[in-house]
Design a protein around this motif. Sequence first.
Motif, PDB file in Angstrom:
ATOM      1  N   VAL A   1       0.842  -1.201   0.000  1.00  0.00           N
ATOM      2  CA  VAL A   1       0.000   0.000   0.000  1.00  0.00           C
ATOM      3  C   VAL A   1       0.877   1.251   0.000  1.00  0.00           C
ATOM      4  N   ILE A   2       1.889   1.240   0.845  1.00  0.00           N
ATOM      5  CA  ILE A   2       2.768   2.411   0.952  1.00  0.00           C
ATOM      6  C   ILE A   2       3.513   2.630  -0.373  1.00  0.00           C
ATOM      7  N   THR A   3       3.983   1.532  -0.957  1.00  0.00           N
ATOM      8  CA  THR A   3       4.700   1.632  -2.231  1.00  0.00           C
ATOM      9  C   THR A   3       3.785   2.241  -3.303  1.00  0.00           C
ATOM     10  N   ALA A   4       2.535   1.794  -3.323  1.00  0.00           N
ATOM     11  CA  ALA A   4       1.599   2.304  -4.329  1.00  0.00           C
ATOM     12  C   ALA A   4       1.331   3.794  -4.123  1.00  0.00           C
ATOM     13  N   LEU A   5       1.145   4.162  -2.859  1.00  0.00           N
ATOM     14  CA  LEU A   5       0.867   5.577  -2.572  1.00  0.00           C
ATOM     15  C   LEU A   5       2.077   6.450  -2.914  1.00  0.00           C
ATOM     16  N   ALA A   6       3.265   5.981  -2.511  1.00  0.00           N
ATOM     17  CA  ALA A   6       4.476   6.758  -2.774  1.00  0.00           C
ATOM     18  C   ALA A   6       4.720   6.864  -4.280  1.00  0.00           C
ATOM     19  N   GLY A   7       4.448   5.762  -4.977  1.00  0.00           N
ATOM     20  CA  GLY A   7       4.640   5.759  -6.426  1.00  0.00           C
ATOM     21  C   GLY A   7       3.708   6.735  -7.126  1.00  0.00           C
ATOM     22  N   ALA A   8       2.546   6.972  -6.517  1.00  0.00           N
ATOM     23  CA  ALA A   8       1.574   7.892  -7.117  1.00  0.00           C
ATOM     24  C   ALA A   8       1.849   9.334  -6.694  1.00  0.00           C
ATOM     25  N   GLY A   9       2.913   9.523  -5.941  1.00  0.00           N
ATOM     26  CA  GLY A   9       3.315  10.880  -5.569  1.00  0.00           C
ATOM     27  C   GLY A   9       2.686  11.405  -4.290  1.00  0.00           C
ATOM     28  N   ALA A  10       2.057  10.540  -3.505  1.00  0.00           N
ATOM     29  CA  ALA A  10       1.447  11.010  -2.248  1.00  0.00           C
ATOM     30  C   ALA A  10       2.529  11.283  -1.204  1.00  0.00           C
ATOM     31  N   HIS A  11       2.325  12.323  -0.425  1.00  0.00           N
ATOM     32  CA  HIS A  11       3.253  12.612   0.677  1.00  0.00           C
ATOM     33  C   HIS A  11       2.699  12.005   1.955  1.00  0.00           C
ATOM     34  N   LEU A  12       3.445  11.056   2.494  1.00  0.00           N
ATOM     35  CA  LEU A  12       3.000  10.409   3.735  1.00  0.00           C
ATOM     36  C   LEU A  12       3.301  11.307   4.928  1.00  0.00           C
ATOM     37  N   ARG A  13       2.337  11.508   5.768  1.00  0.00           N
ATOM     38  CA  ARG A  13       2.546  12.331   6.977  1.00  0.00           C
ATOM     39  C   ARG A  13       2.676  11.468   8.240  1.00  0.00           C
ATOM     40  N   GLU A  14       1.918  10.405   8.301  1.00  0.00           N
ATOM     41  CA  GLU A  14       1.962   9.568   9.508  1.00  0.00           C
ATOM     42  C   GLU A  14       1.451   8.173   9.193  1.00  0.00           C
ATOM     43  N   ILE A  15       1.984   7.220   9.920  1.00  0.00           N
ATOM     44  CA  ILE A  15       1.452   5.853   9.839  1.00  0.00           C
ATOM     45  C   ILE A  15       1.346   5.340  11.272  1.00  0.00           C
ATOM     46  N   THR A  16       0.163   4.973  11.687  1.00  0.00           N
ATOM     47  CA  THR A  16       0.019   4.394  13.041  1.00  0.00           C
ATOM     48  C   THR A  16      -0.826   3.124  12.955  1.00  0.00           C
ATOM     49  N   LYS A  17      -0.476   2.197  13.823  1.00  0.00           N
ATOM     50  CA  LYS A  17      -1.284   0.980  13.873  1.00  0.00           C
ATOM     51  C   LYS A  17      -2.388   1.186  14.903  1.00  0.00           C
ATOM     52  N   SER A  18      -3.594   0.923  14.531  1.00  0.00           N
ATOM     53  CA  SER A  18      -4.717   1.155  15.448  1.00  0.00           C
ATOM     54  C   SER A  18      -5.079  -0.134  16.173  1.00  0.00           C
ATOM     55  N   GLU A  19      -5.026  -0.071  17.534  1.00  0.00           N
ATOM     56  CA  GLU A  19      -5.402  -1.233  18.350  1.00  0.00           C
ATOM     57  C   GLU A  19      -6.868  -1.090  18.740  1.00  0.00           C
ATOM     58  N   PRO A  20      -7.580  -2.171  18.816  1.00  0.00           N
ATOM     59  CA  PRO A  20      -8.952  -2.049  19.324  1.00  0.00           C
ATOM     60  C   PRO A  20      -8.910  -1.693  20.819  1.00  0.00           C
ATOM     61  N   THR A  21      -9.931  -1.031  21.304  1.00  0.00           N
ATOM     62  CA  THR A  21      -9.973  -0.660  22.717  1.00  0.00           C
ATOM     63  C   THR A  21     -10.794  -1.679  23.490  1.00  0.00           C
ATOM     64  N   LEU A  22     -10.656  -1.636  24.808  1.00  0.00           N
ATOM     65  CA  LEU A  22     -11.490  -2.516  25.633  1.00  0.00           C
ATOM     66  C   LEU A  22     -12.966  -2.182  25.462  1.00  0.00           C
ATOM     67  N   GLU A  23     -13.238  -0.906  25.175  1.00  0.00           N
ATOM     68  CA  GLU A  23     -14.627  -0.500  24.945  1.00  0.00           C
ATOM     69  C   GLU A  23     -15.202  -1.289  23.764  1.00  0.00           C
ATOM     70  N   GLU A  24     -14.363  -1.434  22.710  1.00  0.00           N
ATOM     71  CA  GLU A  24     -14.836  -2.193  21.552  1.00  0.00           C
ATOM     72  C   GLU A  24     -15.037  -3.667  21.912  1.00  0.00           C
ATOM     73  N   VAL A  25     -14.143  -4.177  22.756  1.00  0.00           N
ATOM     74  CA  VAL A  25     -14.292  -5.565  23.218  1.00  0.00           C
ATOM     75  C   VAL A  25     -15.604  -5.693  23.986  1.00  0.00           C
ATOM     76  N   PHE A  26     -15.830  -4.717  24.858  1.00  0.00           N
ATOM     77  CA  PHE A  26     -17.033  -4.747  25.693  1.00  0.00           C
ATOM     78  C   PHE A  26     -18.290  -4.713  24.831  1.00  0.00           C
ATOM     79  N   VAL A  27     -18.286  -3.821  23.837  1.00  0.00           N
ATOM     80  CA  VAL A  27     -19.464  -3.680  22.976  1.00  0.00           C
ATOM     81  C   VAL A  27     -19.717  -4.991  22.237  1.00  0.00           C
ATOM     82  N   GLN A  28     -18.653  -5.597  21.769  1.00  0.00           N
ATOM     83  CA  GLN A  28     -18.842  -6.840  21.023  1.00  0.00           C
ATOM     84  C   GLN A  28     -19.406  -7.945  21.919  1.00  0.00           C
TER      85      GLN A  28
END
Lengths: 295, 353
Positions: free
Chosen positions: B311-338
């Motif tokens: 994904v990053i290679t494709a975006l960079a190849g298309a000339g996009a400027h990456l500002r940030e990359i973060t991995k999103s963890e689910p929260t306990l709230e989401e666990v609770f809701v499920q």
Amino acid sequence: MSALTGAAATQVAERVRAETLWSRSYRARHALQSIGGRAYPRIFGMLREPSWLFFDLVFPILNMSSIVFLLRSRGVDEAWVSATILASALLTFWASVIWMMGAQFHWERDSGNLTLYITAPVGLGSVALGMAFGGAVGVLFRAAIIVVAGALLYGAAYTIADPLLFGATLLASIAAMYSLGICLSSIFLVSGREADHLGGLLNEPMQLLGGVYAPVRNLGAAGLVAVGILPLAPAMDALRQLALPQLGANGLLPVQAEIGILVAMSVVFGVIGRFLLAYIERVGRVGGKLLTRAD
Amino acid sequence: MVSPSQHEPIARSSAAVEARGIGRVFQAKGGPVTALQGIDLRIEPGELFGVLGPNGAGKSTLIKILSTLLLPTSGTASIFGLNVATETERVRRIMNIVAGGDFSGYGLLTVREQLAMFAQFYGMPYREGMRRVDGQLEAFGIADIGDRKISALSTGQRQKLNFARSFLNDPWILFLDEPTIGLDVSAARDVRSRIRAFQAEVPGRTVLLTTHYMAEADELCDRIAIVDHGRILAQGTPAELKRMVQREALFIVGLDEIPPSTPLETLRRLPGVVSIAVRDAADAGNDISGVASPMVRLAIGLRDDASLAGVITALAGAGAHLREITKSEPTLEEVFVQLVGRGIAESDAEARP
């Protein structure tokens, strides 16, 4: 994560269980310490609130004064004025038994203290004894002030021929009243919202049955019953005979007999109180509402 | 202090807490109310175990049973192998408890006197008790109010006092029932840090915490049980619980803009990509020349972490400027809701009469 498993967990568990094995002498010392610990707020805490001291002294003195004026208006013997002042002093103990013993666990439950007592390694019996001891010592000071005030304001005078016997009678009276107080603390707790009514019932009607302002001898059979079940009655009757020998003819029973009754009451109420404390703890753990405040 | 005078009768559990089939039914005016049913729990010595659930889930009932305040109507429970129903005196010698919003104590006593009184109840010789009182006052940063009357304390100070009391007897097991409820952020942080320090001091000290603050449970607990309607719905470490709801790796990728030559449809066809959506557009602040610089965030769901490279290679190849990359963890709230089917705040609202 610092959870222990296997041999380490077994070792810790064994050590923990060993720490729960208290020797008999250690438990006895702990019980005495706990009594002292609970008595402390009663004895010293009270002195920190001057307004309480004021109301606890002014109201009994006003009450006492009204009766003194009534007696004097009827021209009765001045010894009865002294008896009234003695009765007022004894009533401060009785009020403390009703409100500071009887109603105390009810209040402790609502404030959350009872939960802490139950979950601490201290028996409710030690807590109740601490309440009684601290209450008696604190009230003794107030009772003494009332007697002194009575002597200064109304010239009350007492002829105590045997101070040792008088002291022993007073001690037996206090012990019997506070033993009853330990019973009442459980009963008030179980009675819930009715506790206030119960306190009212034990106040004025018991003053009549206790022979506070008029000798219990005048109550006939009811007086005899009162002397048998209500510590205030033999206490008042015996102390009046000892401090005011000129009124001795108005005593219902000989002083020694009344002391015997008071000692017996201390023991019997103490045993019943211990049983009731164990009972409320058991009922509270089964029912779930008696020991913890409503959230 | 200890003088062993009895022998242990049988082999006992080495768990700090072991509950088997615990149930509790209250008799109410409208009929029996089931507060707990079939609770099975094993907490090892040294664990900080959280019980997470909405109001009325049965958390406090569980604590009351384990702390000897209440008897279960079914099942058995033990603390370090001691039966909570029948060996109450022994259990009480090694435990302590703190409840949130607790206003216990005597207003006329000073902080130091109040703690000294409890030191007597916990069986400490006077000097040792006073030494511990001073130690706890220092540890909780309330030594300066040691001579202040209880009635003059703020909510936060009172709760610190409660904690100081609960640490006096060096309990092997500490029950904390919503301990930070009503505390401001700073006081709650202090208390949490002290709980951690308390456990670290002696291996084997165990804490059972009930809370309905997800972040608190996530931050503090080694393991968590999620309870609702008197049942344990799931238990495990926070990471294990989160994995239950995380079916794909979710990354948030910040770009200055989506390249026109690579629309989202193109990205979605890349190997390993499960989903892509614009999460939000945000102002990323000013660039080096002081011109406001907008940013678009993409939420990218991938079958695995390795698929991110494509994904990053494709975006960079298309000339996009990456500002940030973060991995999103689910929260306990989401666990609770499920698990529960509704949020904890919603559950609390339902529990209110």
